[in-house]
Design an enzyme around this catalytic site. Structure first.
Site, PDB file in Angstrom:
ATOM      1  N   LEU A  41       0.796  -1.225   0.000  1.00  0.00           N
ATOM      2  CA  LEU A  41       0.000   0.000   0.000  1.00  0.00           C
ATOM      3  C   LEU A  41       0.832   1.281   0.000  1.00  0.00           C
ATOM      4  CD1 LEU A  41      -2.783  -1.213   2.450  1.00  0.00           C
ATOM      5  CD2 LEU A  41      -2.815  -1.201  -0.053  1.00  0.00           C
ATOM      6  N   CYS A  42       2.128   1.157  -0.239  1.00  0.00           N
ATOM      7  CA  CYS A  42       2.994   2.339  -0.312  1.00  0.00           C
ATOM      8  C   CYS A  42       2.819   3.041  -1.653  1.00  0.00           C
ATOM      9  CB  CYS A  42       4.462   1.939  -0.165  1.00  0.00           C
ATOM     10  SG  CYS A  42       4.949   1.615   1.514  1.00  0.00           S
ATOM     11  N   HIS A  43       2.883   4.363  -1.603  1.00  0.00           N
ATOM     12  CA  HIS A  43       2.833   5.154  -2.830  1.00  0.00           C
ATOM     13  C   HIS A  43       4.197   5.124  -3.509  1.00  0.00           C
ATOM     14  CE1 HIS A  43      -0.468   6.846  -0.450  1.00  0.00           C
ATOM     15  NE2 HIS A  43      -1.023   7.155  -1.605  1.00  0.00           N
ATOM     16  N   ASP A  55      23.721 -11.817   3.363  1.00  0.00           N
ATOM     17  CA  ASP A  55      23.842 -12.666   2.173  1.00  0.00           C
ATOM     18  C   ASP A  55      25.294 -12.835   1.748  1.00  0.00           C
ATOM     19  OD1 ASP A  55      22.880 -14.158  -0.133  1.00  0.00           O
ATOM     20  OD2 ASP A  55      23.421 -12.376  -1.304  1.00  0.00           O
TER      21      ASP A  55
END
Length: 160
Positions: A75-77, A128
């Protein structure tokens, strides 16, 4: 506590409408930390890691992640970031790497998620690149340190 902004009146998740908000300069700073054995840290600092410059790769990964936050967090713009900075520091006494990410823009919505994503992905990149040497590294303290701009104003966490 205020109401959740990403839940509508029917209780459904939705993207917040920011079209009527004023553009303001907004900035957020977040951090994440990676705890490792002194031998692992020494390998990174000596430049002898077989995968190359761990910190340079983590910085680039953090910057790239900030730019992709809207693709990762539903839901991030999508934001036109004007600045992303990822700084990495080392505390040799505690064998800890600290990542601090700063994101900035002039816009209608904040950049907290971008800063948190940058710090998180930089930490994950360190993990990583070093997991072949040490699998029990610990990523912690991923948190918002400070934010400015917007209607809610200035926030500064009261952390150590």
């Amino acid at each position: 506590m205020s109401e959740l902004s990403h839940i509508n009146q029917q209780g459904d998740a939705h993207m917040v409408d920011v079209s009527n908000k004023q553009d303001t300069v907004r900035q957020a700073i977040a951090e994440s930390r990676v705890q490792m054995k002194p031998e692992t840290l020494a390998l990174i600092l000596s430049g002898q890691h077989h995968k190359g410059d761990v910190f340079a790769t983590a910085r680039i990964a953090g910057i790239m992640a900030a730019k992709k936050t809207a693709d990762l967090i539903p839901l991030c713009h999508p934001l036109a970031l004007s600045k992303v900075e990822v700084d990495i520091s080392v505390d040799q006494a505690s064998s800890e790497v600290r990542i601090e990410a700063l994101c900035k823009l002039a816009g209608k919505t904040g950049v907290e998620m971008e800063a948190l994503t940058a710090a998180s992905v930089a930490a994950l990149t360190i993990y990583d690149m070093c997991k072949a040497v040490q699998k029990d590294m610990v990523i912690s303290h991923t948190r918002l340190l400070e934010k400015t701009g917007g209607k809610s104003g200035h926030f500064k966490g009261q952390y150590d």
